[in-house]
Write a protein that holds these residues in place. Structure first.
Motif, PDB file in Angstrom:
ATOM      1  N   LYS A 216     -47.966 -92.703  11.992  1.00  0.00           N
ATOM      2  CA  LYS A 216     -46.803 -93.587  11.778  1.00  0.00           C
ATOM      3  C   LYS A 216     -45.553 -93.046  12.472  1.00  0.00           C
ATOM      4  O   LYS A 216     -44.560 -93.747  12.636  1.00  0.00           O
ATOM      5  CB  LYS A 216     -46.543 -93.770  10.284  1.00  0.00           C
ATOM      6  N   PHE A 217     -45.601 -91.771  12.934  1.00  0.00           N
ATOM      7  CA  PHE A 217     -44.427 -91.180  13.592  1.00  0.00           C
ATOM      8  C   PHE A 217     -44.497 -91.273  15.111  1.00  0.00           C
ATOM      9  O   PHE A 217     -43.657 -90.727  15.823  1.00  0.00           O
ATOM     10  CB  PHE A 217     -44.281 -89.717  13.163  1.00  0.00           C
ATOM     11  N   TYR A 218     -45.575 -91.891  15.651  1.00  0.00           N
ATOM     12  CA  TYR A 218     -45.634 -92.052  17.109  1.00  0.00           C
ATOM     13  C   TYR A 218     -46.282 -93.364  17.547  1.00  0.00           C
ATOM     14  O   TYR A 218     -46.408 -93.631  18.740  1.00  0.00           O
ATOM     15  CB  TYR A 218     -46.369 -90.869  17.760  1.00  0.00           C
ATOM     16  N   THR A 219     -46.734 -94.195  16.605  1.00  0.00           N
ATOM     17  CA  THR A 219     -47.354 -95.480  16.965  1.00  0.00           C
ATOM     18  C   THR A 219     -46.268 -96.541  17.084  1.00  0.00           C
ATOM     19  O   THR A 219     -45.499 -96.740  16.136  1.00  0.00           O
ATOM     20  CB  THR A 219     -48.382 -95.876  15.904  1.00  0.00           C
ATOM     21  N   ASP A 220     -46.184 -97.199  18.262  1.00  0.00           N
ATOM     22  CA  ASP A 220     -45.090 -98.159  18.505  1.00  0.00           C
ATOM     23  C   ASP A 220     -43.757 -97.474  18.201  1.00  0.00           C
ATOM     24  O   ASP A 220     -42.918 -97.991  17.452  1.00  0.00           O
ATOM     25  CB  ASP A 220     -45.257 -99.413  17.629  1.00  0.00           C
TER      26      ASP A 220
ATOM     27  N   VAL B 211     -53.689 -96.192  25.523  1.00  0.00           N
ATOM     28  CA  VAL B 211     -52.883 -95.843  24.335  1.00  0.00           C
ATOM     29  C   VAL B 211     -51.387 -95.770  24.640  1.00  0.00           C
ATOM     30  O   VAL B 211     -50.674 -94.865  24.223  1.00  0.00           O
ATOM     31  CB  VAL B 211     -53.343 -94.521  23.664  1.00  0.00           C
ATOM     32  N   ILE B 212     -50.920 -96.781  25.359  1.00  0.00           N
ATOM     33  CA  ILE B 212     -49.554 -96.754  25.876  1.00  0.00           C
ATOM     34  C   ILE B 212     -48.523 -96.876  24.763  1.00  0.00           C
ATOM     35  O   ILE B 212     -47.373 -96.472  24.934  1.00  0.00           O
ATOM     36  CB  ILE B 212     -49.359 -97.844  26.950  1.00  0.00           C
ATOM     37  N   ASN B 213     -48.925 -97.364  23.603  1.00  0.00           N
ATOM     38  CA  ASN B 213     -47.960 -97.503  22.491  1.00  0.00           C
ATOM     39  C   ASN B 213     -47.767 -96.215  21.720  1.00  0.00           C
ATOM     40  O   ASN B 213     -47.075 -96.194  20.716  1.00  0.00           O
ATOM     41  CB  ASN B 213     -48.388 -98.634  21.541  1.00  0.00           C
TER      42      ASN B 213
ATOM     43  N   GLU C 193     -46.358-108.007  15.336  1.00  0.00           N
ATOM     44  CA  GLU C 193     -44.958-108.169  15.770  1.00  0.00           C
ATOM     45  C   GLU C 193     -44.710-107.395  17.062  1.00  0.00           C
ATOM     46  O   GLU C 193     -44.122-107.898  18.015  1.00  0.00           O
ATOM     47  CB  GLU C 193     -44.005-107.685  14.669  1.00  0.00           C
ATOM     48  N   HIS C 194     -45.190-106.144  17.115  1.00  0.00           N
ATOM     49  CA  HIS C 194     -44.980-105.370  18.346  1.00  0.00           C
ATOM     50  C   HIS C 194     -45.749-106.003  19.507  1.00  0.00           C
ATOM     51  O   HIS C 194     -45.255-106.064  20.630  1.00  0.00           O
ATOM     52  CB  HIS C 194     -45.427-103.917  18.144  1.00  0.00           C
ATOM     53  N   CYS C 195     -46.955-106.491  19.250  1.00  0.00           N
ATOM     54  CA  CYS C 195     -47.746-107.067  20.357  1.00  0.00           C
ATOM     55  C   CYS C 195     -47.112-108.336  20.896  1.00  0.00           C
ATOM     56  O   CYS C 195     -47.219-108.638  22.091  1.00  0.00           O
ATOM     57  CB  CYS C 195     -49.180-107.311  19.910  1.00  0.00           C
ATOM     58  N   ILE C 196     -46.418-109.082  20.023  1.00  0.00           N
ATOM     59  CA  ILE C 196     -45.653-110.233  20.526  1.00  0.00           C
ATOM     60  C   ILE C 196     -44.562-109.709  21.463  1.00  0.00           C
ATOM     61  O   ILE C 196     -44.405-110.194  22.599  1.00  0.00           O
ATOM     62  CB  ILE C 196     -45.056-111.039  19.358  1.00  0.00           C
ATOM     63  N   GLN C 197     -43.883-108.675  21.048  1.00  0.00           N
ATOM     64  CA  GLN C 197     -42.811-108.150  21.902  1.00  0.00           C
ATOM     65  C   GLN C 197     -43.369-107.539  23.187  1.00  0.00           C
ATOM     66  O   GLN C 197     -42.830-107.738  24.272  1.00  0.00           O
ATOM     67  CB  GLN C 197     -41.999-107.086  21.147  1.00  0.00           C
TER      68      GLN C 197
ATOM     69  N   MET D 169     -53.265-100.930  22.642  1.00  0.00           N
ATOM     70  CA  MET D 169     -52.347-100.646  21.550  1.00  0.00           C
ATOM     71  C   MET D 169     -53.134-100.114  20.352  1.00  0.00           C
ATOM     72  O   MET D 169     -53.710-100.888  19.571  1.00  0.00           O
ATOM     73  CB  MET D 169     -51.580-101.916  21.173  1.00  0.00           C
ATOM     74  N   SER D 170     -53.143 -98.796  20.212  1.00  0.00           N
ATOM     75  CA  SER D 170     -53.848 -98.159  19.108  1.00  0.00           C
ATOM     76  C   SER D 170     -53.066 -98.407  17.823  1.00  0.00           C
ATOM     77  O   SER D 170     -51.857 -98.161  17.785  1.00  0.00           O
ATOM     78  CB  SER D 170     -53.925 -96.660  19.425  1.00  0.00           C
TER      79      SER D 170
END
Ligand code: TEU
Length: 564
Positions: free
Chosen positions: A226-230, A202-204, A263-267, A257-258
């Protein structure tokens, strides 16, 4: 060290050590048990073994509650056993990926014991502490992913600490550079012990919105995620780990990635970003969650499954990212039961699932037991469950108005324990897993479903996986080919192709117990130039249909063709 990006043609085998193989009679698996089974894993053609946590832990979350990042829990063995595993893997030209759990630690960790002892302890800010709300309750309305509030009150100091998972798993404060330095040091320690990679739990979730606002529920599920994911600084933190550890030691890394985004996974996984090698995302495993709700039931949405898989294949290809490919892990009920038929068409179904995922672009992960077609077990009563999430949810579902029977049924379908039963090795007592009493029950079908039977049968699921894993090394289009979805919404069939200038691979699977016909889209079929005879790489039925404009598929029929 292997050449750069060697892992793009690799396949990873995931080992849940507690349920893999017990050599002491304790009833739980151990490191030496894994070492003894390396030839079985090598026999699949596996390159990387992902060993899940074996660190010192009170086992409230089966090792994902770490109390000492530098030592092996005696239940799993010793550091000498670990060192022997590393060398035995290397002698087989295999690699070791270990699990890193640094979004949170156990409250048994000395850091937490120090932190909780007083507000001005130097370790206090290793964790996330907040004053109670004006009503004396939790600082905000965030909910734990295992049910209940995400905050625990520490009576000693009158403050709450954040626990996004179990109440004994305290979130580490990554805003504190000392925490980031501690993580760099522990990663370096294991890299210097010769591990080749990390799976980061759960590194994201490690970067929280520092205002810790209430979730107004405007975006489901409204539990604060939504306040701590990515979160705001997550990529900054990951780049630091890459610069200080991943790159210097040429490690292969996969971020879990929970609830993330494409878009974030591309980054997270584009090489130019210097973050991770690849990412696990879970959207394809939520297509049987009504409105995203895990603890409600519905038949899975097949079209949504194909849409999500296609979106991630196309998006990551175009974005330069890299997928970890999987159906199964220790947190999910087994796909064989969830998406196909684990009784009448069990072998065809297990092979269909393997072919479907191993034809995609990415690095495939095989979770222990899926290579022999292990299904979800039949649950008889709630005392058989061990998972903290399942036990919590049994109570919470009843508090929400479900009857005990309804709650037990939902748990039996959704519980992570479905995938945590011990490996069925052979038809001896306790399926050859242990000479003692297993920590969780053995699959009741172990006499008909076990590794020995699979290895002995050349037409088995195990040998089907072995061929697919070999293809990944020998058929370049499986690594670099563009993904093209071929079924335009067919109710039973998933069909796609992988295309590059030299080769085309076509994969067609009938996710139903009906005989069906599949017609290729005209344009693609003309483009296929079938004059160069299509070669059947792998099928899961005695007779395979020829690759033609219209293909007739048997129940759970699944085929992979190569056109050079
Ligand atoms: O899993 C995090 C995760 O996304 C799932 O546990 C999911 O949140 C949960 O099942 C609720 O639906 C990782 C590990 O894989 C899991 O085993 C741990 O329990 C969890 O993190 C906490 O470390």
């Amino acid at each position: 060290k292997p050449t750069q990006d060697w892992w793009r043609t690799s396949t990873v085998y995931q080992v849940y050590p507690k349920s893999f193989h017990d050599t002491t009679g304790s009833g739980t698996g151990d490191i030496r048990g894994l070492t003894k089974k390396l030839d079985y894993i090598k026999g699949l053609g596996i390159d990387i073994v992902w060993l899940q946590p074996v660190y010192v832990s009170p086992q409230n979350d089966n090792g994902y509650d770490v109390a000492d990042y530098y030592n092996i829990d005696p239940a799993y063995g010793t550091m000498d056993d670990f060192d022997e595993l590393v060398s035995e893997l290397k002698s087989r030209d295999m690699h070791l990926m270990i699990d890193i759990v640094v979004n949170h630690s156990s409250i048994e960790h000395r850091w937490f014991k120090e932190a909780a002892s007083s507000k001005d302890n130097p370790y206090r800010d290793y964790y996330i502490w907040k004053e109670p709300a004006s009503d004396g309750g939790p600082p905000n309305n965030w909910q734990s992913k295992f049910g209940g509030p995400a905050w625990q009150l520490d009576e000693e100091t009158g403050q709450y600490y954040l626990t996004l998972f179990d109440k004994t798993q305290a979130d580490l404060n990554w805003e504190n550079e000392k925490v980031r330095q501690e993580v760099v040091e522990l990663l370096t320690f294991w890299a210097q012990k010769g591990v080749d990679g990390f799976r980061l739990d759960v590194i994201n979730l490690i970067s929280k919105n520092q205002d810790f606002p209430d979730d107004d529920g405007s975006i489901p599920p409204g539990d604060g995620r939504k306040f701590y994911t990515d979160g705001p600084r997550v990529h900054e933190y990951v780049k630091e780990l890459n610069e200080k550890v991943f790159r210097p030691y040429n490690l292969v890394t996969v971020g879990e990635m929970s609830s993330t985004t494409l878009e974030h996974c591309i980054q997270y996984s584009r090489p130019e970003e210097n973050e991770f090698s690849m990412t696990f995302s879970f959207h394809h495993l939520k297509v049987d969650y009504p409105n995203g709700q895990k603890w409600e039931l519905m038949p899975y949405d097949f079209e949504e499954l194909k849409r999500v898989l296609s979106r991630w294949q196309i998006g990551m290809y175009e974005g330069g990212g890299w997928n970890a490919l999987f159906w199964n892990n220790h947190d999910q009920p087994r796909a064989l039961t969830r998406f196909t038929d684990d009784r009448r068409y069990r072998k065809e179904s297990a092979k269909l699932l393997a072919t479907t995922v191993h034809g995609l672009q990415g690095t495939p992960y095989v979770y222990q037991g899926e290579e022999i077609g292990m299904p979800d077990p039949k649950w008889n009563d709630m005392n058989e469950f061990r998972d903290v999430e399942s036990r919590n949810m049994y109570d919470i579902l009843q508090e929400k108005g479900k009857s005990a029977e309804e709650a037990a049924h939902i748990i039996s379908v959704r519980s992570r324990d479905n995938a945590r039963l011990p490996m069925s090795w052979d038809d001896r007592e306790q399926a050859g897993f242990t000479s003692g009493t297993p920590w969780i029950k053995i699959d009741e079908r172990y006499r008909e479903i076990n590794a020995q039977l699979e290895m002995d049968d050349p037409g088995s699921i195990y040998h089907h996986y072995r061929k697919l894993i070999e293809f990944r090394k020998t058929v370049p289009v499986l690594t670099d080919g563009r993904y093209v979805r071929l079924d335009e919404g067919h109710p039973q069939v998933y069909a796609y192709a992988r295309v590059n200038k030299q080769q085309t691979v076509v994969v067609i699977s009938n996710f139903s117990d009906q005989e069906v016909s599949f017609r290729f889209p005209d344009a693609f079929f003309k483009e296929l130039d079938l004059k160069a005879e299509a070669e059947l790489m792998l099928g899961n039925t005695v007779e395979a249909p020829p690759l033609a404009e219209i293909v007739r598929l048997q129940p759970y029929g699944s085929y992979m063709w190569l056109i050079n």
